[in-house]
Design a protein around this motif. Structure first.
Motif, PDB file in Angstrom:
ATOM      1  N   VAL A   1      18.874  37.983  44.705  1.00 41.89           N
ATOM      2  CA  VAL A   1      19.603  38.969  43.836  1.00 41.89           C
ATOM      3  C   VAL A   1      20.858  38.417  43.710  1.00 41.89           C
TER       4      VAL A   1
ATOM      5  N   GLN B   1      24.794  42.795  43.794  1.00 41.56           N
ATOM      6  CA  GLN B   1      23.747  43.736  43.837  1.00 41.56           C
ATOM      7  C   GLN B   1      23.104  43.879  45.119  1.00 41.56           C
TER       8      GLN B   1
ATOM      9  N   ASP C   1      22.433  47.492  46.570  1.00 46.32           N
ATOM     10  CA  ASP C   1      21.161  48.012  45.757  1.00 46.32           C
ATOM     11  C   ASP C   1      19.828  47.496  46.331  1.00 46.32           C
ATOM     12  N   ALA C   2      19.986  46.139  46.448  1.00 42.38           N
ATOM     13  CA  ALA C   2      18.655  45.588  46.707  1.00 42.38           C
ATOM     14  C   ALA C   2      18.236  46.118  48.465  1.00 42.38           C
TER      15      ALA C   2
ATOM     16  N   PHE D   1      32.000  46.104  46.946  1.00 40.97           N
ATOM     17  CA  PHE D   1      31.162  47.170  46.355  1.00 40.97           C
ATOM     18  C   PHE D   1      32.135  48.361  45.913  1.00 40.97           C
TER      19      PHE D   1
ATOM     20  N   LYS E   1      31.565  50.828  43.273  1.00 37.72           N
ATOM     21  CA  LYS E   1      30.428  51.940  43.511  1.00 37.72           C
ATOM     22  C   LYS E   1      31.552  52.982  44.233  1.00 37.72           C
TER      23      LYS E   1
END
Lengths: 349, 349
Positions: free
Chosen positions: A62, A66, A69-70, A86, A89
């Motif tokens: 990935v 990400q 998320d993964a 991050f 986010k």
């Protein structure tokens, strides 16, 4: 002397696990990428091969951006990366790794391990279904490579600089135009003049990426990375399903990887700064008015986060209190020791 | 996701071991004594109870001063203590733990783990049949408790001070009369006036021993302990007989204990220095002429050791080179970062 007895039956009950780890880094950055390998190898050895983690470099499974998320989706069970990647986010991701004018390396470990910091960070991470364990450190980083000298705050105005996250936001308030670029894209952008400056890590990693060939002014320190912690981020359900033996093995191996990476960087950076100076790199301290303006902008930004971001507000007061009190203590023995030593060296003793 | 397979057969072949550890410390000094417990508990858990180390406080099995002898004789398999306690055998024991005007905590770990330091130290330890593994740290210590103020080097003349080892030798060259006393004997000696001053560790441990009640002046820093490493010392034959799995488990648990103790001290000292100041303790920097005279005496002493002590001479040049080069690097990013932060705090920001 050690006695040899029969192996207890419990030894046969532990499951065999094969996890996949996505690193936030390319494998040519051997120290920071290698931290995950060091951890995984120790874990495998001490569990007799039963708990294995296969390490993949950023982008193999990935993209680096990400990774959380993964892990949340259980596409991979574990990642090894920096929380501040991050910030988009939520800037609260950064507080566990490093934020401008924050803790140095010793203070990071103190806060995370015994100051309640990592527990608070994990409370925040719960909404992502992730558990964070510290597992690597760089120490104070360098402030980056500039094509032209920066002699005052005014010289930053309009500078296009590769710098991300909370630090990018602070820099933008000083007139810098922050740019987000992965490590591999920095050199060509700096060479073409698409950007005027770039920060990366420290002498060892920076030398490998070759920035000194095109941007001769190397500034210090990175006021935004006084002590970076790299975390292992683990899918919470996977973590909680681990037998206690594996939880302790993982925790122990992560602590060992943390101290090991810092020691390795400290050795490699010591050699690299000498090498860079030998190649004609110009070391420069960031001007005082830059630091002062950044300091003011940083704590204004933290107040804005505190007013508008409940997750930040739930951690920041505790972090700030820890920071202020630990500064008071470190100023006494640690800092006066270092000050005497470095002054004696500067005086040729 | 993690898959569950049958346990491989090798898991059943590891021996069950029961080792005894002698700590160099009483168990009421929970942080430094506790470092051995932290290591032993992790080791037991990750080996499913098969490799257990029982921790005894100093004096329970053997006196603290005989720990190396006891490990060499295999009376105990392992000790957890400071190398400099054995300076009487050879001052080279101290170089792995800390010596005056030496490395700070980060630099200690860098030298020991990745600068070749621990390998050199173990070459020295071979003649004692012992293997050393770093397993604890205090950071820069405090310079001790004095019943009267020390305003200049002249005020040290004739002072009876509890200070041992290489530091005691340096202090004697400054006119101090060094005294060797175990921790429990310091308070009564200071109270009766048998001694005028005493150094121990730092705020947390020192507050527990109550020195502030009878010696109000608390000096900093301990120029002789800029970054103490506590080692696990293991009987070499026992160590070499360990299966590779146990060697890695032990090494990993020792690294984890090392970073853990430093973090714990950093948190506890932060609280304790505030508490001590609240109790009226007078913090004082060691006078500049004391530090300058000690610096000169220290490096003269090291030259004498180098001329007369082959074991010292085999390690010192490498240590000195590492020290000097790492100081150069730490002065750039790490020290300027700390300097800005602490100056901002001192300025009320």
């Amino acid at each position: 002397a050690g006695t040899v007895l029969a192996t207890p039956a419990i030894a046969q009950e532990l499951p065999t696990l094969r996890w996949r780890l996505t690193s936030g880094f390319p494998n040519n950055l051997d120290t920071i990428y290698g931290g995950a390998v060091v951890m995984a190898e120790a874990l495998s050895e001490i569990t007799e091969g039963k708990f294995q983690i296969q390490v993949f470099q950023a982008g193999e499974l990935v993209p680096g951006a990400q990774a959380i998320d993964a892990v949340q989706a259980n596409t991979v069970e574990i990642a090894h990366t920096c929380g501040y990647y991050f910030t988009g986010k939520n800037p609260t991701f950064a507080i566990g790794s490093t934020i401008p004018f924050g803790l140095n390396a010793r203070q990071q470990n103190a806060w995370l391990y015994h100051g309640g910091g990592n527990e608070l960070y994990n409370t925040f991470l719960e909404e992502y279904g992730v558990v964070g364990i510290p597992g690597g450190a760089t120490g104070a980083q360098m402030g980056g490579w500039f094509r032209k000298e920066i002699n005052s705050l005014a010289d930053l105005s309009g500078i296009k600089m590769r710098i991300a996250g909370v630090a990018g936001e602070v820099m933008s308030r000083l007139g810098v135009v922050p740019q987000q670029l992965p490590g591999g894209d920095i050199y060509p952008a700096l060479e073409r003049g698409t950007i005027d400056a770039a920060e990366w890590v420290g002498p060892y990693d920076d030398e490998r990426l070759g920035f000194y060939q095109i941007a001769p002014y190397y500034y210090y320190p990175a006021y935004w990375e006084g002590g970076l912690t790299i975390h292992f981020y683990i899918n919470k359900a996977q973590y909680e399903a681990l037998p206690e033996t594996y939880k302790v093995a993982l925790d122990t191996a992560c602590k060992a990887a943390n101290i090991n990476m810092q020691a390795l960087y400290d050795v490699k950076n010591t050699a690299a700064i000498r090498s860079l100076v030998g190649k004609g790199v110009q070391l420069r301290p960031l001007p005082r008015d830059v630091l002062d303006a950044a300091y003011k902008a940083t704590f204004e930004l933290y107040e804005e986060y505190s007013a508008n971001n409940p997750q930040w507000a739930a951690i920041y007061p505790s972090w700030k209190k820890f920071r202020d009190e630990s500064f008071e203590w470190f100023r006494v023995a640690e800092y006066t020791y270092d000050s005497y030593m470095y002054a004696a060296q500067a005086a040729g003793q």
